[in-house]
Design an enzyme around this catalytic site. Structure first.
Site, PDB file in Angstrom:
ATOM      1  N   CYS A   1      53.590  36.128  36.061  1.00  0.00           N
ATOM      2  CA  CYS A   1      53.930  35.799  34.665  1.00  0.00           C
ATOM      3  C   CYS A   1      52.657  35.282  34.026  1.00  0.00           C
ATOM      4  CB  CYS A   1      55.110  34.834  34.574  1.00  0.00           C
ATOM      5  SG  CYS A   1      55.111  33.451  35.716  1.00  0.00           S
ATOM      6  N   SER A   2      52.595  34.019  33.656  1.00  0.00           N
ATOM      7  CA  SER A   2      51.367  33.511  33.059  1.00  0.00           C
ATOM      8  C   SER A   2      51.232  32.028  33.320  1.00  0.00           C
ATOM      9  CB  SER A   2      51.364  33.765  31.556  1.00  0.00           C
ATOM     10  OG  SER A   2      51.569  35.122  31.302  1.00  0.00           O
ATOM     11  N   CYS A   3      51.563  31.585  34.542  1.00  0.00           N
ATOM     12  CA  CYS A   3      51.435  30.175  34.882  1.00  0.00           C
ATOM     13  C   CYS A   3      50.003  29.728  34.602  1.00  0.00           C
ATOM     14  CB  CYS A   3      51.771  29.946  36.349  1.00  0.00           C
ATOM     15  SG  CYS A   3      53.446  30.421  36.747  1.00  0.00           S
TER      16      CYS A   3
ATOM     17  N   CYS B   1      47.827  34.406  37.221  1.00  0.00           N
ATOM     18  CA  CYS B   1      49.227  34.424  37.625  1.00  0.00           C
ATOM     19  C   CYS B   1      49.663  35.876  37.492  1.00  0.00           C
ATOM     20  CB  CYS B   1      50.075  33.527  36.733  1.00  0.00           C
ATOM     21  SG  CYS B   1      51.839  33.716  37.022  1.00  0.00           S
TER      22      CYS B   1
END
Lengths: 107, 214, 94
Positions: free
Chosen positions: B122-124, B119
């Site tokens: 962000c950090s999905c 991602c």
């Protein structure tokens, strides 16, 4: 303007493979965010949280770790919505800091 | 049980879940802020301490074992694998894994295609299947580079792919979450589903490594 | 009805508004092929400001050839990157 979070393709060093165990404070803000976002409350959406993180600016974005960014953003959105006030927050932070310091005094 | 008989020393049994977890160091500014936020929300009745405890337990209860069970089942049950690739969300729900907010897309590695998840914004991450993401998944280097030089990044994880394998990077930018279905390793034909679970690491379901063969 | 169908070539709009945008910078102005239609979802550009995200936007997974995304792409020329993109960020490719 390209946000500080929008990293795809930018030059960067090698991947640091070290990992840390998530601490209680990290899981706590994660849990708070989950509750505030649930169907019963709907006080913050994932996109509101992301928007708050993106608005930290590059310096803070790069300096803060992951859950510090979450904390800053979730707290900021709760201030915006009037769920808490800055005055309450300032007093509570001071109170907890005193309580925390006391842990070291009676050893 | 004598927790009420001694009251000296510092407060290790603070009654609600806002205690600092690192006893040896004073809390940092953001830990204080998070703690204050939690206490204020509880005092105002926006959330309860019990709800917060349960939410933290829920965060803790997710681990890569959930994803590994899905992979091992897909390796041993061709009909399940077909359902998993067709509709990941419904197929993991069969195993009791609920994805309430996002949709699961399962991407299959073959001898010609290797999938990697990232991602960049962000950090999905498929947390319901893998737990909390590792630090490197959230860090600048991985998010910046894996979309532009995936083989170079995979090498840093010790993963070398043949040059003719096509790498398919998946940038999780919106409402889908991705899980890599690795290739079942050669030589595991006689293994049970339970034994196969042990071969499936978190990292091979992100696509940065390959599953062990024993 | 969605504006684009799987297999159709699409161009990601080259736009740089402020706000909360889920279309990565690196893919704006690039051309890819619709891999699948993911469904309709609340618009994050609205949800980010506490609104309800309506009208919902069709979401697509678009597949791009890496060598067309990065001028200096040095790995396998068949490598791809799949990205989820909301319909209002897409146009028909010329």
């Amino acid at each position: 303007m390209r946000g500080p979070h929008d990293l795809g393709g930018l030059p960067a060093g090698s991947v640091d493979l070290s990992e840390h165990e998530h601490g209680f404070w990290e899981k706590r803000i994660d849990g708070i965010r989950l509750l505030l976002a649930d169907k019963q409350r709907r006080l913050i959406s994932v996109d509101e949280m992301r928007r708050g993180i993106e608005a930290l600016g590059k310096e803070a974005y790069d300096k803060l770790n992951y859950y510090e960014r979450w904390t800053a953003s979730v707290t900021g959105v709760m201030l915006e919505k009037g769920v808490i006030t800055a005055d309450e927050l300032g007093r509570k932070i001071a109170e907890i800091e005193e309580r925390d310091k006391a842990r070291f005094e009676d050893d | 049980m004598s927790e009420h008989t001694h009251d000296h020393g510092h407060d290790h049994d603070h009654p609600h879940p806002n205690q600092p977890d690192i006893d040896s160091e004073p809390m940092g500014y953001y830990q204080l802020m998070g703690s204050a936020l939690g206490e204020l929300l509880i005092e105002k009745g926006v959330i309860t301490a019990d709800e917060l405890r349960a939410a933290i337990e829920n965060v803790d209860s997710r681990s890569p074992e959930g994803g590994a069970k899905v992979v091992a089942k897909a390796w041993t049950d061709p009909e399940y694998k077909a359902r998993l690739l067709e509709n990941g969300t419904a197929a993991v729900d069969e195993l009791g894994i609920d994805m309430p907010a996002t949709h699961l897309v399962v991407v299959e590695n073959t001898d010609k295609v290797h999938n990697v998840i990232v991602c960049t914004l962000c950090s999905c991450y498929p947390r319901m299947l893998l737990g909390l993401p590792p630090d490197w998944y959230k860090a600048h280097a991985y998010r910046s580079r894996v979309v532009r030089e995936p083989r170079a990044v995979l090498k840093e994880f010790g993963t070398e792919l043949a040059d003719d394998v096509e790498i398919r990077v998946h940038d999780s930018t919106a409402d889908m979450r991705y899980l890599v279905l690795p290739r079942r390793p050669d030589g595991t034909e006689g293994m049970s589903e339970e034994e196969l679970v042990e071969l499936v690491s978190r990292d091979c379901m992100i696509g940065v490594t390959l599953p062990r063969s024993s | 009805m969605t504006r684009f169908a799987p297999g159709e070539r699409v161009l990601v709009r080259r736009a740089y508004p402020p706000g909360h945008i889920r279309t990565p910078w690196y893919i704006r102005g690039k051309t890819g092929v619709v891999e699948r239609i993911c469904g309709e979802f609340g618009n994050p550009e609205e949800l980010a400001y506490g609104r309800d995200g309506t009208p919902k936007q069709p979401l697509y997974r678009v597949r791009f050839l890496q060598k067309e995304v990065w001028d200096d792409y040095a790995e396998n020329p068949n490598d791809t990157v799949d990205i989820e993109i909301y319909e209002h960020w897409l146009e028909p490719a010329a």
